[in-house]
Design a protein around this motif. Structure first.
Motif, PDB file in Angstrom:
ATOM      1  N   LYS A  76       0.839  -1.198   0.000  1.00 45.83           N
ATOM      2  CA  LYS A  76       0.000   0.000   0.000  1.00 45.83           C
ATOM      3  C   LYS A  76       0.874   1.248   0.000  1.00 45.83           C
ATOM      4  O   LYS A  76       2.067   1.198  -0.253  1.00 45.83           O
ATOM      5  CB  LYS A  76      -0.933  -0.025   1.218  1.00 45.83           C
ATOM      6  CG  LYS A  76      -1.797  -1.278   1.286  1.00 45.83           C
ATOM      7  CD  LYS A  76      -2.765  -1.386   0.123  1.00 45.83           C
ATOM      8  CE  LYS A  76      -3.647  -2.630   0.260  1.00 45.83           C
ATOM      9  NZ  LYS A  76      -4.580  -2.770  -0.863  1.00 45.83           N
ATOM     10  N   GLU A  77       0.296   2.376   0.319  1.00 42.09           N
ATOM     11  CA  GLU A  77       0.993   3.649   0.174  1.00 42.09           C
ATOM     12  C   GLU A  77       1.496   4.223   1.490  1.00 42.09           C
ATOM     13  O   GLU A  77       1.873   5.385   1.561  1.00 42.09           O
ATOM     14  CB  GLU A  77       0.067   4.647  -0.531  1.00 42.09           C
ATOM     15  CG  GLU A  77      -0.245   4.222  -1.961  1.00 42.09           C
ATOM     16  CD  GLU A  77      -1.339   5.052  -2.618  1.00 42.09           C
ATOM     17  OE1 GLU A  77      -2.275   5.441  -1.898  1.00 42.09           O
ATOM     18  OE2 GLU A  77      -1.256   5.286  -3.820  1.00 42.09           O
ATOM     19  N   MET A  78       1.505   3.401   2.536  1.00 41.12           N
ATOM     20  CA  MET A  78       2.001   3.868   3.814  1.00 41.12           C
ATOM     21  C   MET A  78       3.467   4.279   3.700  1.00 41.12           C
ATOM     22  O   MET A  78       4.251   3.654   2.990  1.00 41.12           O
ATOM     23  CB  MET A  78       1.857   2.770   4.861  1.00 41.12           C
ATOM     24  CG  MET A  78       2.291   3.172   6.253  1.00 41.12           C
ATOM     25  SD  MET A  78       2.076   1.831   7.441  1.00 41.12           S
ATOM     26  CE  MET A  78       3.377   0.714   6.922  1.00 41.12           C
ATOM     27  N   ILE A  79       3.830   5.328   4.436  1.00 40.94           N
ATOM     28  CA  ILE A  79       5.200   5.838   4.470  1.00 40.94           C
ATOM     29  C   ILE A  79       5.787   5.478   5.830  1.00 40.94           C
ATOM     30  O   ILE A  79       5.131   5.631   6.856  1.00 40.94           O
ATOM     31  CB  ILE A  79       5.209   7.373   4.283  1.00 40.94           C
ATOM     32  CG1 ILE A  79       4.533   7.753   2.958  1.00 40.94           C
ATOM     33  CG2 ILE A  79       6.621   7.926   4.350  1.00 40.94           C
ATOM     34  CD1 ILE A  79       4.098   9.209   2.899  1.00 40.94           C
ATOM     35  N   LYS A  80       7.002   4.962   5.838  1.00 38.50           N
ATOM     36  CA  LYS A  80       7.665   4.622   7.099  1.00 38.50           C
ATOM     37  C   LYS A  80       8.766   5.634   7.332  1.00 38.50           C
ATOM     38  O   LYS A  80       9.793   5.629   6.647  1.00 38.50           O
ATOM     39  CB  LYS A  80       8.246   3.212   7.027  1.00 38.50           C
ATOM     40  CG  LYS A  80       8.482   2.595   8.394  1.00 38.50           C
ATOM     41  CD  LYS A  80       7.159   2.209   9.050  1.00 38.50           C
ATOM     42  CE  LYS A  80       7.397   1.399  10.322  1.00 38.50           C
ATOM     43  NZ  LYS A  80       6.145   0.999  10.954  1.00 38.50           N
ATOM     44  N   SER A  81       8.547   6.528   8.282  1.00 40.33           N
ATOM     45  CA  SER A  81       9.491   7.619   8.552  1.00 40.33           C
ATOM     46  C   SER A  81       9.986   7.539   9.994  1.00 40.33           C
ATOM     47  O   SER A  81       9.186   7.613  10.933  1.00 40.33           O
ATOM     48  CB  SER A  81       8.809   8.978   8.312  1.00 40.33           C
ATOM     49  OG  SER A  81       9.695  10.031   8.586  1.00 40.33           O
ATOM     50  N   VAL A  98      18.447   9.056   6.350  1.00 38.16           N
ATOM     51  CA  VAL A  98      18.372   9.021   7.813  1.00 38.16           C
ATOM     52  C   VAL A  98      17.040   8.456   8.284  1.00 38.16           C
ATOM     53  O   VAL A  98      16.983   7.564   9.127  1.00 38.16           O
ATOM     54  CB  VAL A  98      18.590  10.430   8.401  1.00 38.16           C
ATOM     55  CG1 VAL A  98      18.394  10.412   9.918  1.00 38.16           C
ATOM     56  CG2 VAL A  98      19.988  10.920   8.056  1.00 38.16           C
ATOM     57  N   ARG A  99      15.920   8.958   7.739  1.00 41.94           N
ATOM     58  CA  ARG A  99      14.591   8.565   8.210  1.00 41.94           C
ATOM     59  C   ARG A  99      14.055   7.319   7.521  1.00 41.94           C
ATOM     60  O   ARG A  99      13.032   6.781   7.932  1.00 41.94           O
ATOM     61  CB  ARG A  99      13.596   9.712   8.002  1.00 41.94           C
ATOM     62  CG  ARG A  99      13.951  10.987   8.747  1.00 41.94           C
ATOM     63  CD  ARG A  99      12.911  12.068   8.513  1.00 41.94           C
ATOM     64  NE  ARG A  99      13.310  13.306   9.147  1.00 41.94           N
ATOM     65  CZ  ARG A  99      14.054  14.237   8.561  1.00 41.94           C
ATOM     66  NH1 ARG A  99      14.480  14.047   7.316  1.00 41.94           N
ATOM     67  NH2 ARG A  99      14.398  15.328   9.198  1.00 41.94           N
ATOM     68  N   GLY A 100      14.693   6.866   6.476  1.00 46.17           N
ATOM     69  CA  GLY A 100      14.127   5.784   5.673  1.00 46.17           C
ATOM     70  C   GLY A 100      13.287   6.363   4.559  1.00 46.17           C
ATOM     71  O   GLY A 100      13.567   6.184   3.375  1.00 46.17           O
ATOM     72  N   GLU A 101      12.239   7.086   4.949  1.00 46.58           N
ATOM     73  CA  GLU A 101      11.422   7.850   4.015  1.00 46.58           C
ATOM     74  C   GLU A 101      11.054   9.178   4.661  1.00 46.58           C
ATOM     75  O   GLU A 101      10.934   9.271   5.878  1.00 46.58           O
ATOM     76  CB  GLU A 101      10.127   7.104   3.657  1.00 46.58           C
ATOM     77  CG  GLU A 101      10.293   5.916   2.734  1.00 46.58           C
ATOM     78  CD  GLU A 101       8.941   5.310   2.364  1.00 46.58           C
ATOM     79  OE1 GLU A 101       8.500   5.459   1.208  1.00 46.58           O
ATOM     80  OE2 GLU A 101       8.335   4.680   3.245  1.00 46.58           O
TER      81      GLU A 101
END
Length: 550
Positions: free
Chosen positions: A452-457, A489-492
């Motif tokens: 899906k379109e979830m962002i992992k930050s 740094v954050r991944g995304e």
């Protein structure tokens, strides 16, 4: 247990799960600890040693106060603060009454807090002094909130401070106000609760954690007392935690992983936990040195930060025996593990687990004698994990990638007041995660990404619809669409594409809007990039095509 799983299961770990004190809610474990080990230290908070008796009595007294304010079984009570002993007291006091703990991220700003309170009908809120002004701003926008309790972090500091303290712990205490009760004052003014609520461990909801499943604005996943007990016991067993261990809790207690490590495991195992308000590299190193911490949970960035401290080779990290970690921001890979092992005189470092809020996390564990870097380990106790075709739903063979679906005693009851979303995610006891993965021939799970379109930050789940709803509050925004972009740094990081209302074109800049977003959203959530565009690509039904923005 399947033959593949049996092959990879460590020989020194029992194949069946037994609960230390039986199938009882964790607050009863706390009460038993106070009986069995009254004067032993449960938590250390910057030098303040809090015994099991002190923690239990404070929780029972605070529960009695809540009861006097008509808090009853099933009421939703929010915790909105940083890590501190007051968080633990609030958590267990709420559950002693059979009420429901609703953790709220202390990074939330006014709009996010308002949404959460209205979404589940929060009746009471426990918050810290520095966050109360945010609560005060949105009080007129919520109808269910009847009771507010505030606290100052200094209330649970001792005169003998042993670790560097963050700025929140330096704020002087303010006098009580007419809009809230002071937590320490009400604890001192009340006797302990005489009888805790009668609990159905596997049916009664004890916790509502805000998550978004795979899409949409945050929803409250309903977790039972049994869900928490099962996952806590499973983690304690698989990583061989016991009463003699000393752990360090730096991850946010409002996050499901931080809750397992900092709230649940010390109480279940009756072990000592060193509690920090947040991760600080010098405080963490000193805590390891002073308190001889031997079992450690981290995210990979924490390990890297410690390894890069000037003069780290002169610091004493040799008490560490085991470090299970999570790949947020950077991978827990063999290179990092080898550097960590060398600096700590042999402490192994590996990926802790795969899991999500809907399953109370920790659905896998890494066999300590068969570590595979790049994988998330093998399914934990009583856990079935399948890889299915994202279109047909059919099971896929070993080595093929597809959607991860999970079934175990940690699976949630559904999303609060959202049967449609529940039906999409929870099907015949199986959680359809929306995550993509595969198994290898030894039964090790590999997480490959999200369907899906979830962002992992920075380890947090950020959902485009949620950021879009918050951005739409800006007077200049006509339309907005959000995607994730790579960040070392954050991944995304979050990027927002904004269509301005005609009257605002040329009168506001991307930088000004970004500053507004920073002031109105949690730090991990606000867009680091904003781009003004003339129109958004959409389907005939009006759904924005985020994939084209990428």
């Amino acid at each position: 247990m399947s033959s593949v799983l049996k092959k990879s299961w460590p020989k020194f770990i029992p194949e069946t799960l037994e609960y230390r004190l039986g199938e009882r809610p964790l607050h009863e474990y706390l009460i038993q600890n106070a009986t069995d080990y009254p004067n032993e230290t449960g938590y250390v908070y910057y030098g303040n040693h809090i015994t099991w008796k002190q923690l239990c009595e404070s929780s029972l007294k605070f529960a009695n106060f809540l009861k006097s304010k008509q808090i009853v079984k099933g009421d939703r009570i929010a915790l909105y603060m940083q890590n501190c002993p007051q968080y633990l007291i609030g958590h267990y006091a709420i559950q002693m009454l059979g009420a429901v703990v609703v953790p709220l991220n202390p990074m939330y700003k006014e709009a996010e807090l308002e949404y959460s309170i209205n979404e589940v009908g929060i009746k009471a809120l426990i918050t810290s002094q520095e966050l109360f002004p945010i609560v005060e701003k949105m009080m007129d926008q919520v109808s269910t909130l009847q009771l507010i309790i505030t606290t100052n972090y200094r209330d649970f500091l001792s005169d003998q401070i042993t670790l560097p303290v963050p700025n929140e712990l330096k704020i002087p205490k303010e006098p009580s106000n007419s809009k809230s009760f002071d937590m320490l004052e009400v604890i001192k003014a009340h006797e302990p609760l005489d009888t805790t609520a009668k609990i159905d461990v596997w049916e009664d909801v004890s916790l509502m954690v805000f998550t978004s499943g795979t899409t949409g604005r945050p929803k409250a996943a309903m977790l039972t007392y049994g869900n928490a007990l099962f996952k806590t016991a499973a983690t304690v067993n698989t990583y061989q935690l016991n009463k003699t261990d000393r752990t360090l809790a730096t991850a946010p207690l409002c996050h499901i992983a931080g809750m397992v490590m900092g709230v649940n495991i010390p109480v279940y195992s009756a072990s000592t936990c060193i509690l920090l308000t947040r991760f600080d590299v010098e405080a963490a190193i000193k805590a390891i040195e002073i308190y001889k911490i031997n079992k450690l949970y981290t995210i990979a960035l924490m390990n890297a930060a410690i390894l890069n401290v000037p003069g780290i080779e002169q610091r004493d990290l040799t008490s560490l025996e085991l470090n299970f970690a999570t790949s947020f921001g950077m991978k827990v890979d063999e290179k990092l593990a080898n550097a960590w092992k060398q600096r700590t005189n042999g402490c192994p470092l590996f990926e802790a687990s795969y899991g999500l809020s809907e399953t109370h996390t920790c659905d896998t564990f890494m066999p300590m004698d068969k570590v595979k870097y790049g994988s998330c380990g093998i399914p934990t106790y009583e856990t079935e994990i399948r890889i299915v075709d994202t279109v047909t739903g059919e099971d896929l063979p070993t080595g093929k990638q597809g959607e991860i679906v999970i079934k175990n005693p940690g699976v949630f009851k559904g999303y609060f007041n959202n049967p449609e979303a529940t039906t999409k995610t929870l099907r015949n006891g199986w959680v359809f995660t929306g995550d993509i993965g595969k198994f290898d021939e030894d039964g090790f799970l590999y997480f490959l990404g999200r369907s899906k379109e979830m962002i992992k930050s920075s380890g947090y789940s950020v959902f485009p619809e949620d950021v879009e709803a918050l951005m739409s509050r800006h007077a200049a925004v006509l339309q907005v669409a959000v995607i994730g972009v790579p960040d070392e740094v954050r991944g995304e990081s979050v990027k927002a594409f904004v269509v301005l209302k005609p009257e605002y074109k040329g009168k506001i800049t991307e930088l000004e809007m970004m500053k507004w977003a920073k002031e109105n959203m949690a730090a991990y959530k606000y867009p680091r990039f904003i781009e003004f565009i003339d129109q958004l690509s959409a389907t005939s039904s009006g759904k924005v095509l985020r994939r084209l923005l990428k």
